[in-house]
Write an enzyme that holds these catalytic residues in place. Sequence first.
Site, mmCIF file in Angstrom:
data_model
loop_
_atom_site.group_PDB
_atom_site.id
_atom_site.type_symbol
_atom_site.label_atom_id
_atom_site.label_comp_id
_atom_site.label_asym_id
_atom_site.label_seq_id
_atom_site.Cartn_x
_atom_site.Cartn_y
_atom_site.Cartn_z
ATOM 1 C CB SER A 129 2.145 35.067 48.167
ATOM 2 O OG SER A 129 1.354 35.537 49.420
ATOM 3 N NE ARG B 141 -7.996 38.434 50.753
ATOM 4 C CZ ARG B 141 -6.596 37.970 50.564
ATOM 5 N NH1 ARG B 141 -6.651 37.076 49.509
ATOM 6 N NH2 ARG B 141 -5.781 38.286 51.139
ATOM 7 C CG ASP C 29 28.865 54.943 42.803
ATOM 8 O OD1 ASP C 29 28.210 55.588 43.479
ATOM 9 O OD2 ASP C 29 30.085 55.198 42.902
HETATM 10 P P1 ATP Z 1 34.801 52.289 44.234
HETATM 11 O O1 ATP Z 1 33.619 51.781 43.280
HETATM 12 O O2 ATP Z 1 34.096 52.310 45.373
HETATM 13 O O3 ATP Z 1 35.713 53.609 43.611
HETATM 14 P P2 ATP Z 1 36.969 50.810 43.127
HETATM 15 O O4 ATP Z 1 37.248 49.256 43.278
HETATM 16 O O5 ATP Z 1 36.759 51.257 41.902
HETATM 17 O O6 ATP Z 1 35.625 51.052 44.174
HETATM 18 P P3 ATP Z 1 39.450 52.277 43.595
HETATM 19 O O7 ATP Z 1 40.053 53.101 44.619
HETATM 20 O O8 ATP Z 1 39.615 52.292 42.171
HETATM 21 O O9 ATP Z 1 38.040 51.560 44.165
HETATM 22 O O10 ATP Z 1 40.597 50.807 43.532
HETATM 23 C C1 ATP Z 1 40.536 50.027 44.862
HETATM 24 C C2 ATP Z 1 42.017 49.548 44.815
HETATM 25 O O11 ATP Z 1 42.220 48.499 43.982
HETATM 26 C C3 ATP Z 1 43.272 50.556 44.657
HETATM 27 O O12 ATP Z 1 43.275 51.370 46.071
HETATM 28 C C4 ATP Z 1 44.283 49.815 44.050
HETATM 29 O O13 ATP Z 1 45.116 49.016 45.254
HETATM 30 C C5 ATP Z 1 43.581 48.511 43.084
HETATM 31 N N1 ATP Z 1 43.561 49.115 41.805
HETATM 32 C C6 ATP Z 1 42.748 50.089 41.176
HETATM 33 N N2 ATP Z 1 42.704 50.075 39.827
HETATM 34 C C7 ATP Z 1 44.088 49.625 39.766
HETATM 35 C C8 ATP Z 1 44.834 49.431 38.500
HETATM 36 N N3 ATP Z 1 44.490 49.875 37.460
HETATM 37 N N4 ATP Z 1 46.053 48.757 38.523
HETATM 38 C C9 ATP Z 1 46.385 47.914 40.042
HETATM 39 N N5 ATP Z 1 45.466 48.163 40.901
HETATM 40 C C10 ATP Z 1 44.421 48.950 40.866
#
Ligand code: ATP
Length: 768
Positions: A535, A475, A156
């Site tokens: 290049s 060129r 994104d």
């Molecule tokens: P994307 O941009 O694809 O959504 P993302 O990293 O923001 O990626 P999330 O699903 O928000 O995706 O987070 C991935 C994982 O990170 C979650 O499943 C969770 O395990 C952990 N995580 C996210 N937010 C938190 C938080 N506030 N505290 C602890 N762990 C978190």
Amino acid sequence: MEAPKKKIAVMTSGGDSPGMNAVVRAVVRTAIHLGCDAFCVYEGYEGLVKGGDLIRQMGWAEVRGYLSEGGTLIGTARCMAFYERPGRLTAAKNMVLNGIDALIICGGDGSLTGADKFRGEWPSLLEELVSTRQLTADQVKPYKHLNIVGLVGSIDNDLSGTDATIGCYSALARVCEMVDYIEATASSHSRAFVIEVMGRHCGWLALLAGVATGADFVFIPERPVSDCWQEEMCAVVKRHRSFGKRKTIVIVAEGANDKDGNKISPEQIKDLLANKSEGGLALDTRITTLGHVQRGGTAVAYDRMLGTLQGVEAVKAVLEATPETETCFIAINENKIVRKPLMKAVAETKSVAQAVEAKHFDKAMSLRDTEFSDQYKSYLTTTNVKTDEHKLPEKERMKVGFINVGAPAGGMNAAVRAAVAYCFSRGHTPVAIHNGFAGFARHHDDKPVGAVREFDWLEVDGWASKGGSEIGTNRELPSESGMEHIASLIAKYEFDALFMVGGFEAFHALSQLRVAREQFPSLRIPMVLLPATISNNVPGTEYSLGSDTCLNELVQYCDKIKQSASATRRRVFVIETQGGRSGYIATLAGLAVGASAVYIPEEGISLGMLNTDVTHLKKVFAEDTGQSRAGRLILINEKASNVYDAKLIANIIRDEAHGRFESRESIPGHVQQGGVPSPMDRCRAVRHAIKCMEHLQGYGKKSAAGSTDPLSTSVIGIKGSELVFTAVQELEEHGTDWPNRRPKQSEWLKMRDIVDVLGGRPQHARPE
Ligand code: ATP
């Protein structure tokens, strides 16, 4: 770099994105190279919480072939347990049991927030593990400080503080590829298409796809269209149709809303475009939702480079961190890889979403980085052509000559299109000079047709995604065409400014025009060069249009060759790249495909180098137990040596191999100049071209800026973290290696060590 032995783990988390594998490969190999132990945590935080087999030490060879694979090979998952302290407690225990003292996490803002929380809690987690007797005080003692570094992997491009996230340009490439396909059928049937792309809170993909494809209208979450978006969109589409356009493309981000926060759906847009009642557009309209194809496929060259360079930087950051160091993430600003405080970026990212929710759209836009707002302006400029809204007063309107010089490069047409659109929107007169200075000089009064003429918008409008050079390029230098003649033609056409697009010849041409100003007053008009050459050898910039397209072509070519080698297994391909006397594309392609060696003109090739490389290859094949089926690649720039070429090197390798492995040369040739330009080249073309026009416009009509202002003949370019204009005179005198037709200094040369280290090339192969 000397490093204390550490155990460094890498994991990928959140949604997968192309380029994550490059991160894993770079982290694992850099860590091993620096004397550390490298670990992978499989399945994101799930792996950290579950431990066991999901946390594994990695060997050098285990990440072979990672660069050319899409998605993430070590897996990712959403992990509910990690949101809660007990989950993080178990994760901490697993880290200590595995002896891991540093964690590099590649993911989106959620993953990085989780990481920071983990680091913040770390001391108390260790305390709890000891007090609950899950671990002893001695066990946790060496792990008092947890080191965490973040890398932003997301399609994104939604994290504040970085211009690009790992994966966003691959997703943009996929989106643009689809829109390009759709355009052909839209045009054939004179249809309208509404294309929905990903982006719940961030409109980067939609916006840049709109800029790259020349879409008629774009809806993004950060900037809802005025109160009556329906009327506004229909008016734009109607105007474009009135120019004679046969296709209509509207791009809508998933998260696009109106000013009141109501979702704008593709169906609503379709109904408007298809409306058959009186005054309605009555267009045959279809909806295409791109969905998960946007995540699919292998990473483009840029994402492989970004993932690799940031992975290397992350390991360095881990090793340099002290207990006081704030948690950082690795960002890129224009062309510079930098470390930045993680939580500030996450907080700013969250505040964009909050600003959108609270309908503070100006704030939301201001919180996005400069590139985003520049591109928004680009999109508006190229959409609102020929309206009176932004026209300058008659006496300020300029006549601008457009000329392409040198070989064609991806993005040339997009640049001209954008600058022409800018001219129309401000009331300037854009004039095409066909076929470079040669075409200009051979133009005669009795045969004016075609050589020099005003642009027609309808013709130019379709150029956003076209390769080559529609106005023709050549060129020939002005000195060869006759400087006096060129000066007289510029006087005759009463140009107020000259907009040049091209490579080193264009730079040389501009330099000649600058010098000739003393003699010919007609040349004292402002002139600007937008570098475009595969290049990437134009002084004054670290990036030229077309170089990204070329790299993508080369990377695809190399991937295919590597794959073909999987049937025969023991084969070395020696691939000759273009690039003149600049080793840029050879080196960057080497970085993106994992070359075993890269030969470039800046270093030349010696017998000693060949000997070391061939000896090393023999060793590699002798140790290869056969599981890794992919071939090995060596890249050689066409002018790396006067003696050794791809064929000779392949023959030497084959002869030395004594039948234990094979070698073949391969020359992709003009394929490298690329068909359809990459979205990065197209988008940068648009943004840079508009900056150039603003620069020229700043001098005004009939300006004699050339008598006094050095910047009145300048090159636009990316230098480190900035987009700047540099005076040609300064570059001529201090920045140009004229005999070798390249800049005196090139930032990318610093990447050679990384290519060699990650490709496993012996350190002493290259000269000091
Ligand atoms: P994307 O941009 O694809 O959504 P993302 O990293 O923001 O990626 P999330 O699903 O928000 O995706 O987070 C991935 C994982 O990170 C979650 O499943 C969770 O395990 C952990 N995580 C996210 N937010 C938190 C938080 N506030 N505290 C602890 N762990 C978190």
